[in-house]
Design an enzyme around this catalytic site. Structure first.
Site, PDB file in Angstrom:
ATOM      1  N   GLU A  91      48.870  58.748  27.146  1.00 20.53           N
ATOM      2  CA  GLU A  91      49.555  57.529  27.576  1.00 20.53           C
ATOM      3  C   GLU A  91      50.858  57.868  28.318  1.00 20.53           C
ATOM      4  OE1 GLU A  91      48.854  54.607  28.061  1.00 20.53           O
ATOM      5  OE2 GLU A  91      50.732  53.496  28.059  1.00 20.53           O
ATOM      6  N   ARG A 151      49.400  40.381  39.891  1.00 22.09           N
ATOM      7  CA  ARG A 151      47.935  40.458  39.893  1.00 22.09           C
ATOM      8  C   ARG A 151      47.377  41.166  41.124  1.00 22.09           C
ATOM      9  NH1 ARG A 151      45.671  36.986  36.249  1.00 22.09           N
ATOM     10  NH2 ARG A 151      43.702  37.059  37.353  1.00 22.09           N
ATOM     11  N   CYS A 174      43.857  39.663  41.949  1.00 23.45           N
ATOM     12  CA  CYS A 174      44.194  38.590  42.880  1.00 23.45           C
ATOM     13  C   CYS A 174      44.752  37.391  42.105  1.00 23.45           C
ATOM     14  CB  CYS A 174      43.020  38.094  43.718  1.00 23.45           C
ATOM     15  SG  CYS A 174      42.238  39.382  44.679  1.00 23.45           S
ATOM     16  N   TRP A 217      44.432  41.709  45.805  1.00 22.20           N
ATOM     17  CA  TRP A 217      44.209  43.125  45.505  1.00 22.20           C
ATOM     18  C   TRP A 217      42.861  43.431  46.127  1.00 22.20           C
ATOM     19  CZ3 TRP A 217      40.559  46.083  42.840  1.00 22.20           C
ATOM     20  CH2 TRP A 217      40.953  47.402  42.554  1.00 22.20           C
ATOM     21  N   HIS A 270      42.495  76.465  27.370  1.00 23.27           N
ATOM     22  CA  HIS A 270      41.142  76.440  27.920  1.00 23.27           C
ATOM     23  C   HIS A 270      41.116  76.006  29.382  1.00 23.27           C
ATOM     24  CE1 HIS A 270      39.597  77.265  23.958  1.00 23.27           C
ATOM     25  NE2 HIS A 270      40.307  76.262  23.476  1.00 23.27           N
ATOM     26  N   LYS A 275      51.535  56.627  32.099  1.00 20.00           N
ATOM     27  CA  LYS A 275      52.717  55.838  32.466  1.00 20.00           C
ATOM     28  C   LYS A 275      53.435  56.480  33.643  1.00 20.00           C
ATOM     29  CE  LYS A 275      52.265  52.939  31.091  1.00 20.00           C
ATOM     30  NZ  LYS A 275      51.371  52.108  30.363  1.00 20.00           N
ATOM     31  N   GLU A 315      51.321  56.326  36.991  1.00 21.58           N
ATOM     32  CA  GLU A 315      51.099  55.020  37.620  1.00 21.58           C
ATOM     33  C   GLU A 315      52.365  54.433  38.237  1.00 21.58           C
ATOM     34  OE1 GLU A 315      49.607  51.680  35.298  1.00 21.58           O
ATOM     35  OE2 GLU A 315      50.677  52.362  33.537  1.00 21.58           O
ATOM     36  N   LYS A 320      47.577  43.958  37.678  1.00 26.96           N
ATOM     37  CA  LYS A 320      47.758  43.816  36.234  1.00 26.96           C
ATOM     38  C   LYS A 320      46.436  43.636  35.494  1.00 26.96           C
ATOM     39  CE  LYS A 320      50.186  43.486  32.500  1.00 26.96           C
ATOM     40  NZ  LYS A 320      50.685  44.757  31.969  1.00 26.96           N
ATOM     41  N   ASN A 347      39.177  34.662  43.777  1.00 25.70           N
ATOM     42  CA  ASN A 347      39.489  35.844  42.956  1.00 25.70           C
ATOM     43  C   ASN A 347      38.172  36.298  42.335  1.00 25.70           C
ATOM     44  OD1 ASN A 347      40.523  37.714  41.135  1.00 25.70           O
ATOM     45  ND2 ASN A 347      41.093  36.166  39.642  1.00 25.70           N
ATOM     46  N   GLY A 348      37.829  37.584  42.516  1.00 27.13           N
ATOM     47  CA  GLY A 348      36.576  38.103  41.961  1.00 27.13           C
ATOM     48  C   GLY A 348      35.788  38.849  43.021  1.00 27.13           C
TER      49      GLY A 348
HETATM   50  O1  M6R Z   1      44.385  43.960  30.270  1.00 24.69           O
HETATM   51  P1  M6R Z   1      43.814  45.233  29.735  1.00 24.69           P
HETATM   52  O2  M6R Z   1      44.554  45.749  28.547  1.00 24.69           O
HETATM   53  O3  M6R Z   1      42.346  45.139  29.451  1.00 24.69           O
HETATM   54  O4  M6R Z   1      44.010  46.290  30.890  1.00 24.69           O
HETATM   55  C1  M6R Z   1      43.487  47.580  30.783  1.00 24.69           C
HETATM   56  C2  M6R Z   1      44.082  48.497  31.822  1.00 24.69           C
HETATM   57  O5  M6R Z   1      43.785  48.039  33.111  1.00 24.69           O
HETATM   58  C3  M6R Z   1      45.600  48.618  31.668  1.00 24.69           C
HETATM   59  O6  M6R Z   1      45.947  49.071  30.410  1.00 24.69           O
HETATM   60  C4  M6R Z   1      46.177  49.598  32.726  1.00 24.69           C
HETATM   61  O7  M6R Z   1      45.735  50.891  32.449  1.00 24.69           O
HETATM   62  C5  M6R Z   1      47.703  49.513  32.758  1.00 24.69           C
HETATM   63  N1  M6R Z   1      48.157  49.454  34.106  1.00 24.69           N
HETATM   64  C6  M6R Z   1      48.377  50.654  32.124  1.00 24.69           C
HETATM   65  O8  M6R Z   1      49.749  50.590  32.179  1.00 24.69           O
END
Ligand code: M6R
Length: 606
Positions: A479, A27, A2, A77, A502, A483, A486, A601, A103-104
């Site tokens: 990773e 956010r 948020c 969010w 496996h 990517k 997401e 984010k 926010n929270g």
């Molecule tokens: O701000 P942070 O690096 O702690 O965030 C961790 C994850 O939320 C962040 O890396 C998330 O997986 C990304 N969307 C990946 O692209």
């Protein structure tokens, strides 16, 4: 999670709020709203809308709020309650005289709501937030700051709050525990925001509100207090980064811009950290002797940062011979970890605000570990709670999908490994000299991005992807898969290539695509065997291979070439084509690359 922005000053509040919200949209973006006090100072006007901020803008165009010099706003969010208009912030109290953004998460909101209902309060939304406006209403006895200060004492959980009221229409109240909140100091105007980019074009003078602090803000003055009401001397920081850093600068998406920035980020890191006399990691506050005295290292992180941590494990164990374990921060605190004063805990976080990582840091400290953080955001919560910090200085990362923060985190882990291993050793010196070439390698890869786009587009119709890698590139596979899933929403799994037989091999047929990280290394031949196994089952194969490797062409359907580097450094190099691949698939599918659905984010809730 948020985004909040608040304004008080001589300008019209609403355009300032909308403009700031757009910069915080990364956010959270499932609904948004503004609340302003109108020019009569007698009425709060609220506009809310589900969906993106553009929906809110359209609403305000058709139902204007009129001129106002004070307001708060929010992009959400969703945690408690569906992403509907009624659940969007701001939330009014029962009298309509107090309005808040939050926010929270208020963890004890159900208990508080039940009690408030018994006292006659009625609620409109399903959110945890709405109870806060009612609590402030309950405690309001002629002093808004005192009422907020009293209300927050009832709250458990994490919050950053912005509050305005027609009772005291020339004041903006802010408070925080656990969720970020900054105050921007202007001339005859002041701001609150969740993050610097929201107000960077208005002011560079910032106060970072600390946990347990609140502020009373007028257009001329900012006073900071603790929750007990005692005045606090708040430090004013000057933000130095360029406003262009939070603009797309001609790129179609922030993700593309941030992928392009990776060469510069690593170059700056090399300049700042690799000197004639060794590796400068001053921020960790440990001498070489202290650093070498740790018996083990635990890395804590989430998502992409977790994958960076996994690369760190391979590299540190190989070079420094210290056992390293990597924990998803969300698991660490609940698994009774074995941690003591001989343990170095390294938290990795782009934002420095991830609630799970922060909780892990607290748990590690409680158990006596020394905690250092690899972080991108200066002064963030995780940094403040750590014993030392290594800033990646990658600049603001706006795209929800992390790219430059990831490679910067890995790069920092290499530097740490070099330091732990002893940079004067011949083997390490050689690696350092290879490491220095990485920025140039990125530039080479970017020259080839049209080819990566072609391969991505050709394969964007597949409904499922596997990503395989071995050894130090096993995390690269994880990773690459993260990517892709997401930002394109295509199911994608990353596996250690040796694990394929496996289980995952059952997935393979002519309708599956498999991305194989098959760069030249000690495990190249093993990777080729895995590729043969996929081929035998008609899977389509896209290989990330080393430039000049002709052999691979015989075995796979598509090849994306990367320049040669040392085996151990290959995760840094393969990261970029994997990011570009995901990007081009998502663009081809028409996805919202910078703001993928359901994500935000920084995840400031557990
Ligand atoms: O701000 P942070 O690096 O702690 O965030 C961790 C994850 O939320 C962040 O890396 C998330 O997986 C990304 N969307 C990946 O692209």
């Amino acid at each position: 999670m948020c985004g909040i922005i608040g304004y008080i000053g001589n300008s019209d509040a609403t355009p300032v709020l909308i403009d700031g919200l757009k910069k915080l949209e990364y956010r959270g973006y499932d609904s948004s709203g503004v609340g302003v006090i109108d020019s009569t100072k007698d009425r709060i006007i609220v506009r809310k809308s589900s969906g993106k901020i553009s929906n809110l803008e359209n609403l305000i165009r058709t139902k204007p709020v009129g001129k106002s010099s004070i307001g708060i706003s929010h992009t959400r969010w969703a945690t408690h309650g569906a992403p509907t208009t009624v659940n969007a912030h701001p939330h009014l109290d029962g009298s309509g005289k107090i309005v808040i953004v939050h926010n929270g998460i208020i963890e004890n909101y159900e208990t508080l709501k039940t009690a408030l209902k018994k006292q006659g309060h009625t609620f409109k939304s399903d959110t945890d937030t709405e109870i806060v406006s009612h609590l402030i209403e309950k405690y309001y006895k002629g002093n808004l700051r005192a009422a907020v200060g009293r209300a927050v004492r009832d709250l458990e959980g994490a919050f950053a709050l912005g509050v305005i009221s027609t009772h005291e229409p020339d004041k903006l109240i802010a408070a925080r525990i656990g969720s970020p909140l900054i105050i921007g100091l202007g001339k005859k105007e002041n701001f609150i925001a969740s993050d610097v980019p929201a107000i960077l074009d208005k002011t560079r003078k910032i106060i970072y509100l600390k946990d347990g602090e609140m502020a009373e803000i007028t257009k001329d003055k900012v006073d900071v207090f603790n929750f007990a009401g005692k005045k606090v001397n708040a430090k004013v920081h000057t933000i130095t980064f360029n406003i262009d850093a939070v603009k797309k600068q001609g790129y179609p998406h922030f993700m593309m811009k941030e992928m392009h920035e990776q060469a510069d980020v690593i170059q700056k890191m090399i300049k700042a950290r690799i000197g004639k006399t060794g590796i400068a990691l001053d921020g960790i506050g440990l001498t070489q002797k202290q650093l070498s005295s740790f018996k083990k290292i635990i890395i804590l992180a989430c998502g992409t940062a977790y994958h960076a941590g996994m690369v760190g494990k391979y590299v540190i164990e190989k070079l420094a011979k210290i056992p390293v374990s990597v924990d998803a921060a969300s698991e660490f605190r609940y698994r009774d970890p074995i941690v003591d004063r001989k343990t170095l805990v390294i938290a990795i976080s782009q934002s420095g605000e991830t609630a799970d990582t922060l909780a892990g840091v607290r748990e590690a400290k409680r158990r006596g570990a020394r905690v250092i953080t690899i972080c991108n955001v200066v002064g963030s919560s995780i940094v403040r709670e750590s014993d030392g910090v290594l800033y990646t200085h990658a600049g603001p990362e706006i795209s929800v999908a992390s790219t430059k923060a990831y490679t910067a985190q890995i790069a920092m882990l290499y530097l740490l490994a070099f330091k732990l291993a002893g940079p004067a050793k011949k083997e390490i010196k050689k690696l350092i000299s290879e490491f220095k070439k990485v920025p140039a390698l990125y530039k080479d890869i970017l020259k080839n991005k049209a080819e990566i786009a072609r391969v991505a587009k050709k394969n964007s119709h597949f409904g499922c992807f596997l990503f395989l890698g071995r050894n130090v590139n096993y995390p690269s596979a994880l990773e690459g898969a993260l990517k892709l899933k997401e930002i394109s929403y295509i199911p994608a799994e990353g596996y250690a290539a040796g694990e394929m037989k496996h289980g995952p091999i059952a997935l393979i047929d002519e309708y599956r695509a498999v991305v194989c990280v098959a760069v030249k290394s000690d495990v190249y031949e093993k990777m080729i065997s895995n590729i043969q196994e996929i081929r035998a089952r008609k899977g389509k194969i896209i290989a990330i291979a080393t430039k000049g490797d002709k052999e691979i062409d015989k075995h796979v359907n598509y090849v994306i070439h990367v320049p040669k580097t040392s085996d151990l450094l290959t995760p840094l190099v393969v990261a970029l084509p994997l990011q570009l691949f995901a990007y081009y698939v998502a663009v081809k599918l028409g996805c919202d690359v910078d703001q993928p659905r359901n994500l935000a984010k920084s995840v400031t809730v557990e």
